[in-house]
Every structure is written in structure tokens, then in C-alpha cells.
Design an enzyme around this catalytic site. Sequence first.
Site, short mmCIF file in Angstrom:
data_model
loop_
_atom_site.label_atom_id
_atom_site.label_comp_id
_atom_site.label_asym_id
_atom_site.label_seq_id
_atom_site.Cartn_x
_atom_site.Cartn_y
_atom_site.Cartn_z
N TYR A 109 0.45 -1.05 -0.10
CA TYR A 109 0.27 -0.11 -0.09
C TYR A 109 0.89 1.44 -0.15
O TYR A 109 1.90 1.42 0.52
CB TYR A 109 -0.69 0.19 0.56
CG TYR A 109 -1.65 1.04 1.66
CD1 TYR A 109 -3.29 1.48 0.19
CD2 TYR A 109 -1.58 2.64 2.01
CE1 TYR A 109 -3.51 2.52 0.52
CE2 TYR A 109 -1.73 3.44 1.59
CZ TYR A 109 -3.36 3.57 1.36
OH TYR A 109 -3.95 5.08 1.45
N GLU A 197 -2.92 7.09 -4.32
CA GLU A 197 -2.95 6.30 -3.40
C GLU A 197 -2.28 5.49 -4.43
O GLU A 197 -3.15 5.60 -5.46
CB GLU A 197 -3.91 6.20 -2.96
CG GLU A 197 -4.48 4.81 -2.52
CD GLU A 197 -5.64 4.27 -1.77
OE1 GLU A 197 -5.86 4.69 -0.37
OE2 GLU A 197 -6.76 4.56 -2.78
#
Length: 398
Positions: A109, A197
Site C-alpha cells: 500500500y 494512492e
Amino acid sequence: MDIHEYQAKEILAKFGVAVPPGGLAYSPEQAAYRARELGGNRWIVKAQVHAGGRGKAGGVKLCNSEHEIQDATNDMFGQKLVTHQTGAEGKGIYRVYVESAVDFNREIYLGFVLDRSTQRIMIVASSEGGMEIEEISSQRPDSIVRSTVEPAVGLQEFQAREISYALGIPTALTQQMVRTLQGCYRAFRDLDATMVEINPLVITADNRILALDAKMTFDTNALFRHPQVAELRDKSQEDPRESRAADRGLAYIGLSGNIGCIVNGAGLAMATMDTIKLAGGEPANFLDIGGGATPERVAKAFRLVMSDENVEAILVNIFAGINRCDWVAEGVVQALTANPVNVPVIVRLSGTNVEEGQKILAKSGLPIIRANTLMEAAERAVIAWKNDRKQNTTVRAI
Ligand code: GDP
Ligand code: MN
């Protein structure tokens, strides 16, 4: 402002982030054609909507033939995709992105956000990619690496290397990871983003670091500096009430209640919505007409609020400091004279030129319900709304 995954990937690729090859399609036929162009025999078809959580909601499909792509996209186009981020109404699928499928060993992530407390861009990363960041922070908080960037020098190589080590990326891939981190940082800073992101960022079976998903959000107030970003806006993904307002320079948030609010200033708008709830009603929107509202602007606000068919009463609440109550009153009278509304209108004015404002409302002869305090205004709005509703249902019953 949000953009689509394929647009974010195109931007990030320009800044040196590696992404799989892919092509955009507006129809099932075109999707199959894109797959043929890409070559190979396994593809990922991804619904392009402004929301995360598409995988779990059926918006990301692995396909092994052109036929499967046609089938998968036939089911997607024109549908609303409901994910945990969209709300029950979902977001329409009008574009899909077709990518060559990738085999990977690890998911990471990677997020870049604005950290208000340090006033810095903060990198938030985790070795537990694939899950949403909310899940990671509740289930594996120990896996999260945080690092803030000093704006005077930008993201330094040593800092990027530290993040790479902290995530346990094999040293042979450190250089690729540094390039990815620095690319995201530069895209964020150069384009006035508020969020970047990548989830998941993967380590492929053949040892490459690749962004399989990408999301970017931009600071709306800085869009004038980046026309090439501004034109990526996709109104099909926005609440139509909010698009209409934004195009007319009004700050508007659509809500699900029945009492429309025309207010000046965000703080007063919040207080007005709270007071409506306290009085037993539900606000239909948050509309801030701003300071120095001219009669034209007030009239525009009325038209916008009335275009929402859920609105069954309108509460105008103005505290005039920079504004003038007589202007606002003039605006209300003009708006209601030009476009009479069939719902109760409650007006509370306070501040500069309040007496003149009240006189204008009284003299107009329009059926405006006046109030002196915010509480009074909210209570009258809720009572008027309930009475009006009762009358309408009685009429309908007859
Ligand atoms: P999101 O659910 O909206 O975040 O959409 P993602 O783009 O993250 O896709 C969801 C999941 O699909 C990812 O977490 C991956 O596990 C998987 N996925 C996406 N692209 C590929 C790919 O090329 N190959 C494989 N094997 N899985 C993929
Ligand atoms: Mn994702």
C-alpha cells in the site's frame, strides 16, 4: 477533484512510475479491440468510476478471452457500481480500462496525503497492500510506515530508500522503489494534488515494481493553474446538483432531507443545518452564497435549490457583515417574483441594514415567513414544511 484510475496512471507514468500497458474503452466492442491491441491472453477489465472498493463490488474482472471481455463489459456499461465508498445510489460506469494481467508476489500500500498537523506531504505505506488503508490500520497498524517530506528539499533519495527498507522491499528493487516514490511525490507537488494512492503497488513475478491501481485527488482551488488537470473532470461521476452549482460559482453540497438552505458563510451554514435538525427537520442541502451576495446571486441560489425536487421548504438565513440585508431581501423578492415557488419560504435576516431588508420583504406582498432568530427560523421552517406537506397530501387524497 477526483480523476479516474486510467488518468492517474497516465499522469504518474509521466513522472516515472511503472504501470501495466492498458487501453480505455467506451463500449464492449471497443474493450475487446483494446485487448487485441494489447496482445497476450489474460486481461483485467476495470470499471472507471470515482470510487475505491471496485474489486469487491464486481468492478474488476479477470478475463481470458475477447469473448469474456465482451461478456464482462456488457454487464458493466450503463450500470451503477455500488461500492462501500459510493453510497447506495452508486456511480455510473461509462468507461472501462483494459489492462494486461500481471502475476505478482507481493502487494504494497502506498499513499501520499496532506498532513495538516505537520503541514507537510506525508507518505503512508504498508507491506500489507490489497486491503483498504482503514482495514490495515485496524488489523495491522504495526505494518504502517509514515514519513513526512521537508518541502524545502523535496523527497530525498535516502528518505525514499529508508521507506523501501522499512517495507522490506528486496534490495535489488530499491532503485525502482525510490523512482516510484519520487515520481509520486513530484506528481503530487507539481500538480497541486491533495492525495495520491497506489493500492496495490506490486512486486511482479519477474521482479518489477508496478502500480496496479492509482487514485489522485486535486485541490480544486489550484485547478486554474493546471488546465490539463482541470479538463480531466468527469461530471458523470458527480452529484448533478453539485456540478450545476460549481459551474455557477456557488458552494453547494447535496443532502437527503427536504429543507433547502440558502446561507452566507460555511460556519453559518453548518449552524443552520444543526438547528434545522434540532427543530425536527432534515436539510436538503448546504448552499453558501458567500459574502457580498448580489440580488442576481440570490436568485441563482433559489433556482438551484428549487431544481432539487426533494426540496419542500426553503430557509434563507443571512448574517450580513460584508453583505447587506437590503440586497439579500431584494434578491429574494426578485427571485420569487420572477420564478414563484410552490413551497414555503422562511427568511431570517440579521446585521447590516436589517430594517431596510425587513421593509423590502414586508412591502413585497409575497407570502414570506419572517423570523428574527436562527432558532425561530428553523422552528418556523419545520412547522411550515409539515403543514404544507399535510395540505398537499389532503389535496391528493381528495
Ligand atoms: P479497487 O478495488 O477499486 O481498489 O481496484 P484495484 O485496481 O485495486 O483492483 C482490485 C484487485 O484486483 C487488486 O487489489 C488486485 O489484487 C487485483 N488486480 C488488479 N489488477 C490485477 C492484475 O493485473 N493481475 C492480478 N492477478 N490481479 C489484479
Ligand atoms: Mn485498489
